[in-house]
Design a protein around this motif. Structure first.
Motif, PDB file in Angstrom:
ATOM      1  N   LEU A 150       2.085  -6.803  -2.446  1.00  0.00           N
ATOM      2  CA  LEU A 150       1.418  -6.149  -3.564  1.00  0.00           C
ATOM      3  C   LEU A 150       1.290  -7.148  -4.707  1.00  0.00           C
ATOM      4  N   ILE A 151       0.109  -7.218  -5.284  1.00  0.00           N
ATOM      5  CA  ILE A 151      -0.160  -8.116  -6.403  1.00  0.00           C
ATOM      6  C   ILE A 151      -0.325  -7.286  -7.675  1.00  0.00           C
ATOM      7  N   VAL A 152       0.381  -7.696  -8.706  1.00  0.00           N
ATOM      8  CA  VAL A 152       0.323  -6.965  -9.974  1.00  0.00           C
ATOM      9  C   VAL A 152      -1.048  -7.146 -10.622  1.00  0.00           C
ATOM     10  N   GLN A 158      -6.058   3.185 -15.172  1.00  0.00           N
ATOM     11  CA  GLN A 158      -5.828   4.596 -15.473  1.00  0.00           C
ATOM     12  C   GLN A 158      -6.617   5.511 -14.540  1.00  0.00           C
ATOM     13  N   ASP A 159      -7.659   4.953 -13.901  1.00  0.00           N
ATOM     14  CA  ASP A 159      -8.524   5.752 -13.028  1.00  0.00           C
ATOM     15  C   ASP A 159      -8.389   5.318 -11.566  1.00  0.00           C
ATOM     16  N   ALA A 296       1.770  11.697  -6.012  1.00  0.00           N
ATOM     17  CA  ALA A 296       2.741  10.813  -6.663  1.00  0.00           C
ATOM     18  C   ALA A 296       3.023   9.580  -5.817  1.00  0.00           C
ATOM     19  N   TYR A 297       2.776   9.651  -4.511  1.00  0.00           N
ATOM     20  CA  TYR A 297       3.005   8.508  -3.627  1.00  0.00           C
ATOM     21  C   TYR A 297       1.906   7.444  -3.763  1.00  0.00           C
ATOM     22  N   GLN A 302      -1.877   2.222  -9.566  1.00  0.00           N
ATOM     23  CA  GLN A 302      -2.186   2.004 -10.979  1.00  0.00           C
ATOM     24  C   GLN A 302      -1.856   0.564 -11.389  1.00  0.00           C
ATOM     25  N   ASN A 303      -0.840  -0.019 -10.766  1.00  0.00           N
ATOM     26  CA  ASN A 303      -0.353  -1.329 -11.182  1.00  0.00           C
ATOM     27  C   ASN A 303      -0.516  -2.430 -10.141  1.00  0.00           C
TER      28      ASN A 303
END
Length: 341
Positions: A150-152, A158-159, A296-297, A302-303
């Motif tokens: 995973l890359i930040v 937000q969408d 929620a999973y 978002q990040n």
């Protein structure tokens, strides 16, 4: 009689000398690194292509495709003596399709790299005192090459997209099905309590690559079951088949802690968190009826974005920025001991 230099000129001369020395040192550093990419020429010889699948090495592949300068990939064995590193993929050695060039002259400074992305590598006793570096998915390898990560994101989204239009509870794509594997036993028990759509050669329902992700995207959950339970062994089943497809991964493989080292805790469901497959099935079904808890999973989206590693050329190019960090004198006296994680 020679007159001594005035004090001011002497000090000026010393300052100029210091500046010149500093600029020379800086130039030498820039010769080695520029934006994290190695600038000195490093030649990597791939002795044989993994699984016999070849890629083109024409042109400056590392610079053109991955922005890594001074990194030269070759697969011409006649150029062995010019290579800084020679990479050997273990699978072909294990099945004796390829052999180490022990009869050829090997430069004293040349490093041999043992490469494997598999959890089981066979008997490595014959490779004592031959390899200088290891290249594996394992974080303790000299060169760590994960299946994905995973890359930040630079800015949180937000969408971010939460997958919708689910039509199946659980999906699993499997071709190499073996009854003795732990994942097979879990699947057989799980399917008694929840509907599992199975694809792959195991059930004679193979999926073309173009259809893989769209098919899995219709499922709430994907069984990201590894065929071997080994520390840190997390393959494309998590990164591509689940995360990219938009299904919540139900994982079986290394301990939860290993998954949490590479992915947010609330991005997957670990089989070992439940006392039974009945309890697991009950939890999965409850999530399908509760959109808020299920969604929620996906908050990790978002990040983060998903980065896959599928091209062997990219993996090889990524060796070069690490080259200066490798110890000058290192050899694995017993490669088999190192791989027993």
């Amino acid at each position: 009689m020679t007159r001594p230099l005035p004090l001011t000129l002497l000090i000026l001369f010393m300052i100029i000398s210091l500046i010149y020395g500093w600029l020379f040192m800086l130039n030498e550093q820039n010769h080695h690194f520029s934006n994290g990419s190695l600038k000195t020429n490093i030649t990597i010889l791939l002795w044989h292509w993994p699984f016999g699948i070849q890629y083109s090495l024409a042109g400056d592949v590392c610079l053109k495709d991955y922005g890594i300068a001074g990194c030269h990939l070759i697969d011409n064995r006649s150029l062995m003596e010019s290579a800084n590193l020679v990479v050997f993929h273990n699978a072909e050695l294990k099945y004796r399709k390829e052999h180490l060039p022990l009869d050829l002259p090997r430069p004293a400074s040349q490093r041999w790299v043992w490469l494997s992305l598999e959890a089981y590598n066979g008997n490595l006793a014959a490779y004592k005192n031959l390899f200088n570096l290891t290249m594996s998915y394992h974080p303790q390898a000299d060169i760590t090459v994960p299946y994905g990560k995973l890359i930040v994101k630079e800015r949180p989204s937000q969408d971010f997209v939460i997958p919708k239009n689910k039509s199946h509870e659980v999906c699993w794509v499997v071709s190499n099905y073996q009854k003795w594997q732990s994942r097979s036993a879990v699947y057989q028990k799980l399917r008694q309590n929840i509907n599992v759509q199975v694809y792959g050669y195991f059930v004679k329902r193979p999926l073309r690559m173009a259809a893989l992700l769209p098919t899995i995207s219709q499922c709430y959950f994907y069984l990201a079951f590894e065929n071997t339970e080994s520390r840190h062994y997390i393959t494309e089943k998590l990164w591509r088949n689940a995360f990219l497809a938009g299904a919540v991964p139900v994982v079986l493989g290394p301990p939860r802690g290993d998954y949490e080292e590479v992915a947010p805790p609330k991005s997957f469901i670990h089989v070992n968190d439940f006392n039974s497959t009945e309890e697991l099935a009950k939890y999965l079904r409850s999530l399908t009826k509760d959109p808020e808890k299920y969604n929620a999973y996906f908050t990790w989206r978002q990040n983060y974005t998903v980065k896959l590693y599928t091209d062997w050329r990219e993996r090889l190019c990524n060796i070069c920025p690490l080259y200066e960090r490798f110890p000058i004198k290192k050899i694995y006296k017993d490669l088999g001991t190192w791989t027993k994680w």
